[in-house]
Design a protein around this motif. Structure first.
Motif, short mmCIF file in Angstrom:
data_model
loop_
_atom_site.label_atom_id
_atom_site.label_comp_id
_atom_site.label_asym_id
_atom_site.label_seq_id
_atom_site.Cartn_x
_atom_site.Cartn_y
_atom_site.Cartn_z
N ILE A 287 0.83 -1.20 0.00
CA ILE A 287 0.00 0.00 0.00
C ILE A 287 0.87 1.25 0.00
O ILE A 287 0.61 2.21 -0.74
N ALA A 288 1.92 1.25 0.83
CA ALA A 288 2.80 2.42 0.90
C ALA A 288 3.50 2.68 -0.43
O ALA A 288 3.58 3.82 -0.89
N ASN A 289 4.00 1.61 -1.06
CA ASN A 289 4.67 1.79 -2.35
C ASN A 289 3.70 2.29 -3.42
O ASN A 289 4.05 3.14 -4.25
N THR A 290 2.47 1.77 -3.39
CA THR A 290 1.46 2.23 -4.35
C THR A 290 1.12 3.70 -4.13
O THR A 290 0.98 4.46 -5.09
N LEU A 291 1.00 4.09 -2.87
CA LEU A 291 0.74 5.50 -2.57
C LEU A 291 1.89 6.39 -3.04
O LEU A 291 1.66 7.49 -3.54
N GLU A 292 3.11 5.91 -2.84
CA GLU A 292 4.26 6.70 -3.28
C GLU A 292 4.25 6.89 -4.79
O GLU A 292 4.51 7.99 -5.29
N GLU A 293 3.95 5.80 -5.53
CA GLU A 293 3.88 5.91 -6.98
C GLU A 293 2.75 6.84 -7.41
O GLU A 293 2.91 7.65 -8.33
N ALA A 294 1.60 6.73 -6.73
CA ALA A 294 0.46 7.59 -7.07
C ALA A 294 0.80 9.06 -6.79
O ALA A 294 0.44 9.95 -7.57
#
Length: 387
Positions: free
Chosen positions: A146-153
């Motif tokens: 989730i954290a990595n996805t948020l960072e990419e977003a």
């Protein structure tokens, strides 16, 4: 003989008693399993109901409920065995003690796990609130995803926001320049500063040209806004790429002639695709116009339509001198025109043509790309073939 017969009869009676005892044991086992399964199912239903009721509470509470349900189901089975008098006395106390200790150990482990999960969740929330967002490391696998996805977003959002700001700045510049020129020419005509017919006609023609440029720019902005909003409506039908190439060449011929650029086509026969003819023609036209604007006079822009690797392929090759490698990933970004092309020429646009082409192609489930090729670069559109 009488003694032998009596002994045999006693043996048969003893075997019959053993069979009855075995059958009774099997019946007891079946009953224990049924009672245990029923109590376990009841406990599970109650646990699910409690979890649904507390679904908005902390993950720690959910883990505690899971452990309580597991322990309660185990205790239900032990109670069922005790009630059937299969275990009694000290043995029963030992079993109950083991179950109790196991339950306490399970609750302790669940408590430690819940504290870690809650703590890491709070760390993730704190990182989200602290902009610019950087994904914390060392989280559990799901939270790390989730954290990595948020960072990419967040990175994509920052890139889009930067593109929007560039677009506003460049479009404002592109609008201000022709508007200032038209205002000056209109004031000159109104004040009578310009009176000779030749100059008046030239001013009128220039004002008309600038109005057409502004109208085209507004149309591009409207089209791009529809693409970004997902409101682009297509009317797909079966079309041939050879006809599309011929129509595009005919439409771009006046601009190429004025620039002194030659146009050439290499279209294979029978390359059918399912597409919106008008939208795809606009995408290809934007690529051709872009190629003409960046190709020197007496050079050639080549259009090709063919089948490549099971895909319909449209390509536009120019003689622009190539694109710097660091700029290739940004060519289709909104308002990107390269460092050397930020001030538009008289026939230049707001830098939206390639972004619009990309949006149209992707709406057709196709892909668009660009590579350096020889004296220039090659833009390619790949679409699924009609099966």
């Amino acid at each position: 003989m009488t003694a032998v017969a009596g002994f045999a009869a006693a043996g048969f009676a003893s075997a019959g008693d053993g069979g009855v005892a075995a059958q009774a044991a099997m019946d007891d086992l079946g009953m224990i399993i049924a009672v245990t399964a029923g109590l376990g199912l009841l406990v599970a239903i109650l646990g699910v109901a409690v979890m649904w009721w507390l679904r908005t509470r902390s993950i720690g509470v959910m883990l505690a409920i899971v452990m309580v349900v597991a322990i309660a189901a185990t205790l239900a089975g032990v109670v069922a065995i005790t009630l059937k008098m299969i275990i009694d006395g000290p043995v029963r106390d030992i079993v109950l003690s083991v179950v109790a200790v196991g339950g306490l150990v399970g609750l302790g482990v669940a408590y430690v796990l819940a504290r870690r999960v809650v703590g890491e969740s709070r760390r993730l929330v704190a990182a989200v609130r602290d902009l610019p967002f950087t994904a914390p490391r060392g989280l559990p696998a799901e939270l790390q995803t989730i954290a990595n996805t948020l960072e990419e977003a967040y990175a994509r959002e920052r890139a889009l926001e930067g593109a929007r700001r560039e677009l506003v700045a460049w479009v404002s510049h592109d609008l201000r320049t022709p508007l200032a020129g038209m205002r000056a020419m209109a004031e000159a005509l109104e004040d009578g500063v310009v009176a000779d017919p030749h100059t008046v006609a030239r001013y009128h023609a220039q004002i008309k040209l600038e109005v057409e440029r502004l109208s085209a720019m507004v149309d591009d902005l409207f089209e791009l806004s529809r693409i970004h909003a997902g409101a682009l409506r297509l009317s797909p039908s079966k079309i041939g790429l050879a006809d599309l190439v011929a129509d595009t060449l005919a439409g771009a011929e006046p601009l190429a002639r004025a620039k002194g650029v030659r146009l050439s086509a290499e279209a294979a026969e029978a390359v059918p695709v399912t597409a919106d003819a008008g939208a795809l023609s606009r995408a290809l036209g934007n690529l051709v116009v872009n190629a003409i604007r960046h190709t020197p006079s007496d050079q050639t822009v080549v259009l090709r339509a063919a089948v490549d690797a099971g895909m319909a392929c449209l390509s536009v090759t120019d003689c622009c001198g190539g694109i710097p490698e660091e700029d290739l990933p940004r060519v289709f970004d909104v308002a990107f025109r390269g460092e050397t092309a930020r001030t538009p020429t008289l026939d230049g646009g707001a830098g939206l043509g390639l972004a619009i082409a990309q949006g149209i192609v992707e709406a057709h489930d196709g892909v668009i790309g660009v590579v350096n090729d020889g004296p220039g670069c090659r833009f390619e559109i790949r679409l699924p073939l009609v099966t």
